[in-house]
Scaffold this active site. Sequence first.
Site, PDB file in Angstrom:
ATOM      1  N   HIS A  54       0.727  -1.225   0.113  1.00 18.79           N
ATOM      2  CA  HIS A  54      -0.021   0.006   0.068  1.00 18.79           C
ATOM      3  C   HIS A  54       0.900   1.284  -0.060  1.00 18.79           C
ATOM      4  O   HIS A  54       2.187   1.300   0.213  1.00 18.79           O
ATOM      5  CB  HIS A  54      -0.970   0.061   1.258  1.00 18.79           C
ATOM      6  CG  HIS A  54      -0.264  -0.014   2.502  1.00 18.79           C
ATOM      7  ND1 HIS A  54      -0.098  -1.160   3.328  1.00 18.79           N
ATOM      8  CD2 HIS A  54       0.020   0.977   3.354  1.00 18.79           C
ATOM      9  CE1 HIS A  54       0.346  -0.907   4.228  1.00 18.79           C
ATOM     10  NE2 HIS A  54       0.863   0.459   4.452  1.00 18.79           N
ATOM     11  N   HIS A  77       3.859   7.034   3.924  1.00 18.73           N
ATOM     12  CA  HIS A  77       4.846   6.014   3.748  1.00 18.73           C
ATOM     13  C   HIS A  77       4.207   4.972   2.480  1.00 18.73           C
ATOM     14  O   HIS A  77       3.284   5.087   2.237  1.00 18.73           O
ATOM     15  CB  HIS A  77       5.036   5.172   5.160  1.00 18.73           C
ATOM     16  CG  HIS A  77       3.724   4.507   5.633  1.00 18.73           C
ATOM     17  ND1 HIS A  77       2.912   4.938   6.343  1.00 18.73           N
ATOM     18  CD2 HIS A  77       3.201   3.208   5.248  1.00 18.73           C
ATOM     19  CE1 HIS A  77       1.934   4.098   6.673  1.00 18.73           C
ATOM     20  NE2 HIS A  77       2.289   3.076   5.870  1.00 18.73           N
ATOM     21  N   GLU A 123       7.709   1.075   4.968  1.00 20.96           N
ATOM     22  CA  GLU A 123       7.100   0.067   5.901  1.00 20.96           C
ATOM     23  C   GLU A 123       7.414  -1.095   5.036  1.00 20.96           C
ATOM     24  O   GLU A 123       7.268  -1.474   3.696  1.00 20.96           O
ATOM     25  CB  GLU A 123       5.703   0.245   6.081  1.00 20.96           C
ATOM     26  CG  GLU A 123       5.103  -0.732   7.057  1.00 20.96           C
ATOM     27  CD  GLU A 123       3.628  -0.529   7.249  1.00 20.96           C
ATOM     28  OE1 GLU A 123       3.050   0.418   6.246  1.00 20.96           O
ATOM     29  OE2 GLU A 123       3.145  -1.175   8.178  1.00 20.96           O
TER      30      GLU A 123
HETATM   31 CO    CO Z   1       1.315   1.227   6.339  1.00 19.85          CO
END
Ligand code: CO
Length: 134
Positions: free
Chosen positions: A7, A79, A130
Amino acid sequence: MIGKLNHVAIAVPDLQAASAQYRDIFGARVSDPVDLPEHGVTTVFVTLPNTHIELLHPLGENSPIAGFLERNRAGGIHHVCYEVVDIGLAAEKLAATGMRILGDGKPRIGAHGKPVLFLHPKDALGTLVELEQI
Ligand code: CO
């Protein structure tokens, strides 16, 4: 090491307006808001054919994204999240290169109930990265 883009997270000042934009203007599939008090955010998931967009809004007193939104009042990309098969191994390899893992340097359970870690943006091209174990 890294696999699919899981994502892209976008911090937004108005979650309802952001959801409406993705649903009504962009024509995307948008979830209801989900409060994640232990992560200090409310999230809305936008499902695209090949990945997700995660709309993030601060929840509670010490939200980790409050400072980011203060500096980016219109919102902004917070992020990106890449999938990895073995997060322990990924953490070891990255630490060995000198990259800094945020927090205590160990993977923890993230917003989707899976082990995650975050790399220091200064070690990753100015981007908060991440990694999530799938
Ligand atoms: Co995330």
